[in-house]
Motif scaffolding. Sequence first.
Motif, short mmCIF file in Angstrom:
data_model
loop_
_atom_site.label_atom_id
_atom_site.label_comp_id
_atom_site.label_asym_id
_atom_site.label_seq_id
_atom_site.Cartn_x
_atom_site.Cartn_y
_atom_site.Cartn_z
N ARG A 19 0.84 -1.20 0.00
CA ARG A 19 0.00 0.00 0.00
C ARG A 19 0.87 1.25 0.00
O ARG A 19 1.05 1.89 -1.01
N ASP A 20 1.47 1.57 1.11
CA ASP A 20 2.31 2.77 1.18
C ASP A 20 3.55 2.60 0.31
O ASP A 20 3.97 3.53 -0.38
N GLY A 21 4.14 1.42 0.33
CA GLY A 21 5.34 1.17 -0.47
C GLY A 21 5.10 1.32 -1.95
O GLY A 21 5.92 1.88 -2.68
N GLU A 22 3.95 0.83 -2.42
CA GLU A 22 3.66 0.89 -3.85
C GLU A 22 3.44 2.31 -4.34
O GLU A 22 3.50 2.57 -5.54
N GLN A 23 3.19 3.24 -3.41
CA GLN A 23 3.01 4.63 -3.80
C GLN A 23 4.33 5.31 -4.14
O GLN A 23 4.34 6.46 -4.60
N SER A 24 5.46 4.62 -3.93
CA SER A 24 6.74 5.17 -4.34
C SER A 24 6.74 5.35 -5.86
O SER A 24 6.25 4.48 -6.58
N PRO A 25 7.30 6.44 -6.37
CA PRO A 25 7.39 6.62 -7.82
C PRO A 25 8.10 5.44 -8.48
O PRO A 25 9.17 5.03 -8.05
N GLY A 26 7.46 4.85 -9.50
CA GLY A 26 8.07 3.75 -10.23
C GLY A 26 7.91 2.39 -9.58
O GLY A 26 8.48 1.41 -10.06
N CYS A 27 7.14 2.31 -8.49
CA CYS A 27 7.01 1.04 -7.78
C CYS A 27 5.64 0.39 -7.96
O CYS A 27 5.24 -0.45 -7.17
N SER A 28 4.90 0.80 -8.98
CA SER A 28 3.60 0.18 -9.24
C SER A 28 3.80 -1.30 -9.56
O SER A 28 4.77 -1.70 -10.21
N MET A 29 2.86 -2.12 -9.09
CA MET A 29 2.96 -3.57 -9.28
C MET A 29 1.70 -4.09 -9.98
O MET A 29 0.61 -3.55 -9.79
N THR A 30 1.85 -5.13 -10.76
CA THR A 30 0.69 -5.79 -11.34
C THR A 30 0.03 -6.67 -10.28
O THR A 30 0.60 -6.91 -9.21
#
Length: 519
Positions: A19-30
Motif C-alpha cells: 500500500r504505502d510502499g507501492e506509492q513510491s514513484p516507479g514502484c507500481s505492481m501488477t
Amino acid sequence: MSTIIQPEKTIKIFDTTLRDGEQSPGCSMTLKEKIDMARQLEKMKVDIIEAGFAIASPGDFESVQTIAKELKETSVASLARALEKDIDTAWEAVKYAKRPRIHTFIATSDIHMQYKLKMDPEAVLERAVAMVKYAKRYCEDIEFSAEDATRSNPEFLHRIFEAVIKAGATTLNVPDTVGYTTPMEYSSLISGIREKVDGIHKVDISVHCHNDLGLAVANSLAAVKAGATQVECTVNGIGERAGNAALEEIAMGLATRYDYYGIKTGIDTTQIARSSKLLTAITGVSVQPNKAIVGANAFAHESGIHQHGMLANASTYEIMTPESVGLRTNAMVLGKHSGRHAFEDRLKTLGYELSKEEINRAFDDFKMLADKKKTVDDRDIEALLQDDVMNLEEHNKYKLQRFIINSGNTITSTATIALEIEGKVFEEVSAGDGPVDASYKAVEKMIKTGATLEDYKIQSITEAEDAQGEAVVKLKKGSRAVTGRGLSTDIIEASILAYLNAAQKLESISDEPPIRVIS
C-alpha cells in the motif's frame, strides 16, 4: 521460593509494502506481482499485510480482495478514509481473509484539520468515532490512525484515542506522517498516550514512521521501547518521498539487540534477503550497496584490519551473520554437468518450495544458462527463479523470436527484431542511437505502446565476463508508469526482454490515476 516466569514480550509487524510502499514513484505492481509479494510476506511471517487502499481504483480493490482470498494465516488489512463508502469498499475487499482488518484514518493536526479537512476538532472527533463504530459492524479488528499525529496537540490526541477505543477500535496508530519527529519526542508521545488514555492497555499501540529526516527506524524503535506493540514498515524501506521504516532493520534491530529491548517479533529473519530481492525484481528499484541488512556490502569487509579480525573471530566486526537474514556463504557452485538431484537439493537449501512443474521449468532454464556460463552460483539461481516467478516469457503477450544487431562507432546502429504476438510473427528493422535505442524503435513499430522511456539501466548478477545481465526499464504513458525486467547473458537480449515485460504491464494497469493518501 517459586520463580515467576514473565511472559515474553512480542510486537506485531504490520507490513505496508503493498500500500504505502507501492506509492513510491516507479514502484507500481501488477496483480500477479502483488500476490507473489504477499505470499513471500506471509512466508516471512509478518503479522498483518496492508494489501492496499481498496477504494483507490478498481485494480486496487481487485488486488486487496485477491490477496485476502489467497493468504492462509496472515491478517489482511485495507486502508479507508473515515468515510462510509471507503469502509464499505474496504470490507468488501478484505471480508474473505482469514483475519480481516479495516484500517480507517482521519487527520488530527491543526494544520491538516484547518487546511485539508476544513473541519474543527470536535467535528473530526465525532467523525472518527462514528466511522469506527460503522466499521465495527463489519468486523472485530479495527485500526484507527490519527494522521499527522506527531504534529497534533497531545491533549486532543488523547481525547480522540480514548473515544475511538470506546467505539471499538482495537489498534491505535500514531503515525509520523511527514517524518517530522525525533526519537526522544516520539518516545515521550507514546509514553504519554500509555499513561493518559483510558482503556489504552486493551488495545495495540501502532507506529508508522516516514523517513524524511532519516529517522524512521530510530523513531520506531524508540516507540517500541516506550511501549508500542505494533510497528508499520515496508521491505527495503520503500514508500512516499524518502520512504518508510525498513522492515528488515526493525526486525534485525530487535533480534540483534534483544539484550536492550527485550522484545521479539514473529518474523522469520532467514526470509529477509529473499523478500528484499523479490521486491527489487518486481519494482526494478535496487537498494544501495551500503544499505543496512540487505545491501550488497552489508556483510563485506575490505579493510585489512577488519579482515584480520574476521579471520580470528567473526564477531569482532560482524554483529549478525549473513545466514541469519537468509544469505549463504561458501556455497558450492553448479555447472552444466550438475544433475537434477543436485539442482533440486540446492533449491531446498535456498528455502524454495516449488511444484513439480515449477522445478521442471527452473531446471530447464538452469541447463540453458549452464551452457552459457562456466559456473552457476546461488545469485544466478535466485535470479532465474525470480524471472520465472514474474513469468517474463510464458504468459507475456509479446515473445522475442530473434534479433540481429549491427553496431559500431563508425556506422549507424540498426536492429532487426522478430516478435511473436498472439501466435503471429512480425519483423521490423530500425536505426537508432546505439543498439538498445535501435532495438526499442524496432519493437515500438510492432507493439505501438506510445510510451515514453523514463529510465534504463543494466547491471550484472554476478562477476566475470560470462555473468548474466539484468536490464530494467521504466515506461510511462499518461498516468501509468511501469517497470520491466529482463535477464540474459546477452545484455541486448536482456534489454529487449525488459522492454517487452514493461509493455505487457502497461496493458494491465488502468489509465485512471488512483486516489493517493499519506498516513
